[in-house]
Motif scaffolding. Sequence first.
Motif, PDB file in Angstrom:
ATOM      1  N   SER A 209       0.851  -1.185   0.000  1.00  0.00           N
ATOM      2  CA  SER A 209       0.000   0.000   0.000  1.00  0.00           C
ATOM      3  C   SER A 209       0.886   1.233   0.000  1.00  0.00           C
ATOM      4  O   SER A 209       2.114   1.139   0.014  1.00  0.00           O
ATOM      5  CB  SER A 209      -0.951   0.003   1.198  1.00  0.00           C
TER       6      SER A 209
ATOM      7  N   PRO B   3      -4.197   2.598   4.121  1.00  0.00           N
ATOM      8  CA  PRO B   3      -5.210   1.811   4.829  1.00  0.00           C
ATOM      9  C   PRO B   3      -6.133   2.634   5.715  1.00  0.00           C
ATOM     10  O   PRO B   3      -7.335   2.354   5.799  1.00  0.00           O
ATOM     11  CB  PRO B   3      -4.360   0.836   5.654  1.00  0.00           C
TER      12      PRO B   3
ATOM     13  N   TYR C  96     -10.149   2.851   4.681  1.00  0.00           N
ATOM     14  CA  TYR C  96     -11.105   2.317   5.647  1.00  0.00           C
ATOM     15  C   TYR C  96     -12.067   3.394   6.138  1.00  0.00           C
ATOM     16  O   TYR C  96     -13.282   3.208   6.112  1.00  0.00           O
ATOM     17  CB  TYR C  96     -10.352   1.701   6.829  1.00  0.00           C
TER      18      TYR C  96
ATOM     19  N   ILE D 277      -8.877  -1.423   2.006  1.00  0.00           N
ATOM     20  CA  ILE D 277      -7.437  -1.175   1.972  1.00  0.00           C
ATOM     21  C   ILE D 277      -6.977  -0.970   0.530  1.00  0.00           C
ATOM     22  O   ILE D 277      -7.097  -1.877  -0.299  1.00  0.00           O
ATOM     23  CB  ILE D 277      -6.660  -2.351   2.595  1.00  0.00           C
TER      24      ILE D 277
END
Length: 292
Positions: free
Chosen positions: A114, A203, A207, A271
């Motif tokens: 990520s 993330p 989220y 994510i």
Amino acid sequence: MREKIHVRRRLVFAILALTVGSMEKASAQDGEAPNFVVCADPGNLPYSNQAGEGFENKIAQLLAADLGKNLQYFWFAEHKNFLRRTLSAGLCDVVISVPSALTMVTTTRPYFTSTYVAVMRADDSRGFSSFDDAWLKDARIGLQLVGNEGVTTPPAVAISRRGFNEHITPFPMWAEDNSANPQGQIIEAVADSRIDIAFVWGPFAGYFGRKFGDRLAIKPILQDSQSRDLMFAYPMAIGVRKDAAVLRDKLQSALDRNQEKIAVILNDAGIPTIDQSSVPGSFGPEIKPSVQ
């Protein structure tokens, strides 16, 4: 004669005790203990919480079931020297997500990559193309405060090097008052027009941005033209102690067997992931800055 028999019995019991102790120790080193003990933060969504709602919780459940072990947790706040005081101290077997370049642990191969992202309102026509965007000089910029570990996020460094410091609003990463989900406050500030743009670890943005739907635009940051030494994308892996290579290999096999299920877990948590091969340069060790 009886004394000799008693002495022999004591010797036999002592030998058996040493043998069992050695077997138990070897079993633990080989990852054959009946329990799968995970160190995790009790309140750090989207990663983990005590209710089992985080993606780390769900991946831990999946791996424990695959390995035929009982899942247990050792809870500890991630912003308080997490690895040193949990995994390295022998209080758990694994940490479900650590940067794969982290040298203080042994890791599996990365199971997702990520990146830091720029979060804006979708109807803001200025958009974000790079840290060189002229409008950033006067923009209301949101940055997360990492904590007391002396780690600064890559976006914060990029902003500071350009002198765009006059209109920065800091947001907490951790809540000392036990308030819920402090990591989401910066996303809500963008949606509510209190700030123009936020630079956040992907993330958290993915989220906490889900509830705002298409009202927000989330753009991954892969590099900075003026700061080639800054890394914005990081591959994440499972971490075990340095002496637990056997357990690492078992976990790698479990990850390989459950790759599709893990991808679904990450997607369901919002994510943002990227193809590791698309990222220029090398990877640095910092991404969840509290993990150390």
